[in-house]
Motif scaffolding. Structure first.
Motif, PDB file in Angstrom:
ATOM      1  N   GLY A   1       0.818  -1.221   0.000  1.00 26.68           N
ATOM      2  CA  GLY A   1       0.000   0.000   0.000  1.00 26.68           C
ATOM      3  C   GLY A   1       0.839   1.253   0.000  1.00 26.68           C
ATOM      4  N   SER A   2       0.403   2.243   0.777  1.00 28.10           N
ATOM      5  CA  SER A   2       1.049   3.559   0.750  1.00 28.10           C
ATOM      6  C   SER A   2       1.731   3.897   2.069  1.00 28.10           C
ATOM      7  CB  SER A   2       0.000   4.625   0.430  1.00 28.10           C
ATOM      8  OG  SER A   2      -1.051   4.593   1.387  1.00 28.10           O
ATOM      9  N   GLN A   3       2.170   2.883   2.801  1.00 33.23           N
ATOM     10  CA  GLN A   3       2.797   3.124   4.097  1.00 33.23           C
ATOM     11  C   GLN A   3       4.315   3.108   4.008  1.00 33.23           C
ATOM     12  OE1 GLN A   3       0.835   0.004   6.406  1.00 33.23           O
ATOM     13  NE2 GLN A   3      -0.392   1.565   7.442  1.00 33.23           N
ATOM     14  N   VAL A   4       4.943   4.036   4.737  1.00 32.51           N
ATOM     15  CA  VAL A   4       6.400   4.126   4.819  1.00 32.51           C
ATOM     16  C   VAL A   4       6.800   4.159   6.296  1.00 32.51           C
ATOM     17  CG1 VAL A   4       6.570   5.372   2.630  1.00 32.51           C
ATOM     18  CG2 VAL A   4       6.377   6.661   4.774  1.00 32.51           C
ATOM     19  N   LYS A   5       8.087   4.017   6.554  1.00 30.50           N
ATOM     20  CA  LYS A   5       8.589   4.118   7.928  1.00 30.50           C
ATOM     21  C   LYS A   5       9.315   5.454   8.085  1.00 30.50           C
ATOM     22  CE  LYS A   5      12.327   1.961   9.403  1.00 30.50           C
ATOM     23  NZ  LYS A   5      13.253   0.896   9.854  1.00 30.50           N
ATOM     24  N   VAL A   6       8.908   6.220   9.085  1.00 31.17           N
ATOM     25  CA  VAL A   6       9.536   7.517   9.348  1.00 31.17           C
ATOM     26  C   VAL A   6      10.135   7.482  10.755  1.00 31.17           C
ATOM     27  CG1 VAL A   6       9.227  10.014   9.453  1.00 31.17           C
ATOM     28  CG2 VAL A   6       7.825   8.657   7.888  1.00 31.17           C
ATOM     29  N   THR A   7      11.394   7.846  10.848  1.00 30.91           N
ATOM     30  CA  THR A   7      12.087   7.872  12.132  1.00 30.91           C
ATOM     31  C   THR A   7      12.419   9.313  12.495  1.00 30.91           C
ATOM     32  OG1 THR A   7      13.068   5.697  11.722  1.00 30.91           O
ATOM     33  CG2 THR A   7      14.096   7.053  13.432  1.00 30.91           C
ATOM     34  N   GLY A   8      12.068   9.694  13.723  1.00 31.31           N
ATOM     35  CA  GLY A   8      12.329  11.055  14.184  1.00 31.31           C
ATOM     36  C   GLY A   8      12.997  11.065  15.546  1.00 31.31           C
ATOM     37  N   LYS A   9      13.906  12.007  15.751  1.00 31.64           N
ATOM     38  CA  LYS A   9      14.592  12.162  17.036  1.00 31.64           C
ATOM     39  C   LYS A   9      14.215  13.517  17.631  1.00 31.64           C
ATOM     40  CE  LYS A   9      18.623   9.581  15.330  1.00 31.64           C
ATOM     41  NZ  LYS A   9      20.081   9.676  15.053  1.00 31.64           N
ATOM     42  N   VAL A  10      13.828  13.519  18.902  1.00 31.27           N
ATOM     43  CA  VAL A  10      13.468  14.756  19.600  1.00 31.27           C
ATOM     44  C   VAL A  10      14.072  14.724  21.002  1.00 31.27           C
ATOM     45  CG1 VAL A  10      11.294  15.024  18.328  1.00 31.27           C
ATOM     46  CG2 VAL A  10      11.325  13.781  20.499  1.00 31.27           C
ATOM     47  N   THR A  11      13.983  15.860  21.669  1.00 29.41           N
ATOM     48  CA  THR A  11      14.405  15.952  23.063  1.00 29.41           C
ATOM     49  C   THR A  11      13.196  16.308  23.911  1.00 29.41           C
ATOM     50  OG1 THR A  11      16.636  16.646  22.441  1.00 29.41           O
ATOM     51  CG2 THR A  11      15.940  17.103  24.708  1.00 29.41           C
ATOM     52  N   VAL A  12      12.884  15.473  24.902  1.00 27.88           N
ATOM     53  CA  VAL A  12      11.743  15.696  25.788  1.00 27.88           C
ATOM     54  C   VAL A  12      12.254  15.734  27.230  1.00 27.88           C
ATOM     55  CG1 VAL A  12       9.495  14.875  26.545  1.00 27.88           C
ATOM     56  CG2 VAL A  12      10.206  14.509  24.184  1.00 27.88           C
ATOM     57  N   ALA A  13      11.987  16.860  27.903  1.00 29.38           N
ATOM     58  CA  ALA A  13      12.431  17.026  29.301  1.00 29.38           C
ATOM     59  C   ALA A  13      13.922  16.761  29.438  1.00 29.38           C
ATOM     60  CB  ALA A  13      11.634  16.108  30.219  1.00 29.38           C
ATOM     61  N   GLY A  14      14.661  17.228  28.446  1.00 31.83           N
ATOM     62  CA  GLY A  14      16.112  17.080  28.493  1.00 31.83           C
ATOM     63  C   GLY A  14      16.627  15.718  28.099  1.00 31.83           C
ATOM     64  N   GLN A  15      15.732  14.799  27.719  1.00 30.68           N
ATOM     65  CA  GLN A  15      16.129  13.444  27.356  1.00 30.68           C
ATOM     66  C   GLN A  15      15.907  13.193  25.864  1.00 30.68           C
ATOM     67  OE1 GLN A  15      17.595  11.294  29.538  1.00 30.68           O
ATOM     68  NE2 GLN A  15      17.497  13.004  30.994  1.00 30.68           N
ATOM     69  N   PRO A  16      16.886  12.585  25.205  1.00 30.59           N
ATOM     70  CA  PRO A  16      16.702  12.266  23.780  1.00 30.59           C
ATOM     71  C   PRO A  16      15.703  11.124  23.601  1.00 30.59           C
ATOM     72  CG  PRO A  16      18.761  11.347  24.573  1.00 30.59           C
ATOM     73  CD  PRO A  16      18.208  12.171  25.698  1.00 30.59           C
ATOM     74  N   VAL A  17      14.774  11.303  22.675  1.00 36.03           N
ATOM     75  CA  VAL A  17      13.762  10.285  22.390  1.00 36.03           C
ATOM     76  C   VAL A  17      13.748  10.035  20.887  1.00 36.03           C
ATOM     77  CG1 VAL A  17      11.324   9.675  22.473  1.00 36.03           C
ATOM     78  CG2 VAL A  17      12.337  10.969  24.357  1.00 36.03           C
ATOM     79  N   GLU A  18      13.793   8.769  20.494  1.00 34.76           N
ATOM     80  CA  GLU A  18      13.731   8.402  19.078  1.00 34.76           C
ATOM     81  C   GLU A  18      12.589   7.415  18.866  1.00 34.76           C
ATOM     82  OE1 GLU A  18      16.348   5.809  15.918  1.00 34.76           O
ATOM     83  OE2 GLU A  18      17.411   7.373  17.049  1.00 34.76           O
ATOM     84  N   ARG A  19      11.789   7.677  17.832  1.00 33.58           N
ATOM     85  CA  ARG A  19      10.689   6.785  17.510  1.00 33.58           C
ATOM     86  C   ARG A  19      10.665   6.520  16.001  1.00 33.58           C
ATOM     87  NH1 ARG A  19      10.799   6.436  22.153  1.00 33.58           N
ATOM     88  NH2 ARG A  19       9.162   6.715  23.741  1.00 33.58           N
ATOM     89  N   SER A  20      10.403   5.262  15.644  1.00 37.13           N
ATOM     90  CA  SER A  20      10.150   4.890  14.256  1.00 37.13           C
ATOM     91  C   SER A  20       8.667   4.575  14.139  1.00 37.13           C
ATOM     92  CB  SER A  20      10.989   3.686  13.849  1.00 37.13           C
ATOM     93  OG  SER A  20      12.355   4.030  13.759  1.00 37.13           O
ATOM     94  N   VAL A  21       7.988   5.256  13.240  1.00 38.94           N
ATOM     95  CA  VAL A  21       6.547   5.104  13.115  1.00 38.94           C
ATOM     96  C   VAL A  21       6.180   4.694  11.693  1.00 38.94           C
ATOM     97  CG1 VAL A  21       6.080   6.792  14.924  1.00 38.94           C
ATOM     98  CG2 VAL A  21       6.228   7.557  12.551  1.00 38.94           C
ATOM     99  N   VAL A  22       5.058   4.006  11.578  1.00 33.30           N
ATOM    100  CA  VAL A  22       4.505   3.695  10.259  1.00 33.30           C
ATOM    101  C   VAL A  22       3.603   4.854   9.857  1.00 33.30           C
ATOM    102  CG1 VAL A  22       3.021   2.150   8.940  1.00 33.30           C
ATOM    103  CG2 VAL A  22       4.625   1.213  10.616  1.00 33.30           C
ATOM    104  N   SER A  23       3.913   5.459   8.720  1.00 32.05           N
ATOM    105  CA  SER A  23       3.155   6.617   8.242  1.00 32.05           C
ATOM    106  C   SER A  23       2.503   6.305   6.908  1.00 32.05           C
ATOM    107  CB  SER A  23       4.077   7.831   8.095  1.00 32.05           C
ATOM    108  OG  SER A  23       4.634   8.208   9.333  1.00 32.05           O
ATOM    109  N   THR A  24       1.348   6.888   6.687  1.00 31.43           N
ATOM    110  CA  THR A  24       0.648   6.732   5.416  1.00 31.43           C
ATOM    111  C   THR A  24       0.903   7.955   4.552  1.00 31.43           C
ATOM    112  OG1 THR A  24      -1.089   5.386   6.423  1.00 31.43           O
ATOM    113  CG2 THR A  24      -1.603   6.432   4.317  1.00 31.43           C
ATOM    114  N   VAL A  25       1.248   7.722   3.289  1.00 30.25           N
ATOM    115  CA  VAL A  25       1.478   8.799   2.336  1.00 30.25           C
ATOM    116  C   VAL A  25       0.238   8.947   1.461  1.00 30.25           C
ATOM    117  CG1 VAL A  25       3.018   9.725   0.579  1.00 30.25           C
ATOM    118  CG2 VAL A  25       3.924   8.165   2.305  1.00 30.25           C
ATOM    119  N   THR A  26      -0.316  10.139   1.425  1.00 30.59           N
ATOM    120  CA  THR A  26      -1.524  10.385   0.632  1.00 30.59           C
ATOM    121  C   THR A  26      -1.340  11.624  -0.234  1.00 30.59           C
ATOM    122  OG1 THR A  26      -2.480  11.667   2.463  1.00 30.59           O
ATOM    123  CG2 THR A  26      -3.068   9.340   2.326  1.00 30.59           C
TER     124      THR A  26
END
Length: 232
Positions: free
Chosen positions: A139-164
């Motif tokens: 289908g139209s799903q891709v994997k998107v990985t993003g890195k952020v900082t929350v409360a001074g802590q690094p957080v990384e998540r890989s999510v399944v995203s739909t492209v439309t």
């Protein structure tokens, strides 16, 4: 008998000359059309144009070409720092109305495909902490990985995203779900990076994005259109 043979030989010779002239005219017209499309659309490269149908000269006389194929690799579409590189573009055009100098060309209808690599989609995200890759699903799903900082802590998540496709000219990447894993504010911050819209501008007027399919090498976007303005 000899007269019939002479007539046949003459017909073959004249037919050969006509075919040669017709094919020569096609070659010249394809070259002219490619340059006109490049200049009128402001493309970063010269497309490959193939005019179908025989004879060509009778099509010119009627000011309408039955079928034309246009291919282009490595075109940059869009504007400024939000531009998107289209690594492959091809379109099949039907009922192309032309004038004698090929300064004007409008296709009655068109279909095609634009290919966006994951590398170029990653660049389109506009953030060094975001990457786009194949999700391994259909289908139209891709994997998107993003890195952020929350409360001074690094957080990384890989999510399944739909492209439309949005409004026939914009690609939208939206995460289906962002697991916060108990980190307050993580979902919002991750989405600020992984969710984005990017307009695909620079395509011939009248050609619209239709449907997205994710493949191992990138995203294929089908194109459709009517009264597609190629030049002029």
């Amino acid at each position: 008998m000899r007269a019939i043979r002479t007539i046949l030989i003459t017909a073959v010779i004249l037919g050969g000359l006509f075919v040669a002239a017709d094919r020569g005219a096609v070659w010249f017209a394809e070259k002219q059309a490619a340059e006109k499309i490049r200049d009128s659309q402001g493309l970063s490269g010269t497309p490959e144009v193939s005019i179908k149908g025989f004879p060509f000269l009778t099509q010119v006389a009627s000011s309408e070409l039955d079928e034309v194929e246009v291919k282009l690799d490595g075109v940059t579409a869009g504007a400024g720092d939000r531009s998107v590189k289209v690594s492959g573009f091809d379109a099949t055009l039907h009922g192309v109305r032309i004038d004698s100098s090929f300064s004007s060309a409008v296709a009655g209808r068109a279909t095609g495909t634009a290919h966006l690599s994951y590398e170029d989609l990653t660049k389109a995200a506009g953030d060094p902490d975001v990457s786009v890759a194949y999700s391994g699903t259909s289908g139209s799903q891709v994997k998107v990985t993003g890195k952020v900082t929350v409360a001074g802590q690094p957080v990384e998540r890989s999510v399944v995203s739909t492209v439309t496709v949005v409004n026939g000219g914009t690609i939208r990447v939206h995460a289906d779900e962002v697991p916060s894993q108990g980190v307050p504010g993580a979902e919002r911050k991750i989405r600020e990076k992984t969710d984005f819209d990017r307009q695909i501008a620079g395509l011939p007027k009248g050609l619209k994005l239709d449907k997205v399919t994710a493949t191992p090498s990138g995203v294929d976007v089908t194109l459709t259109g009517s009264d597609v303005n190629l030049a002029g």
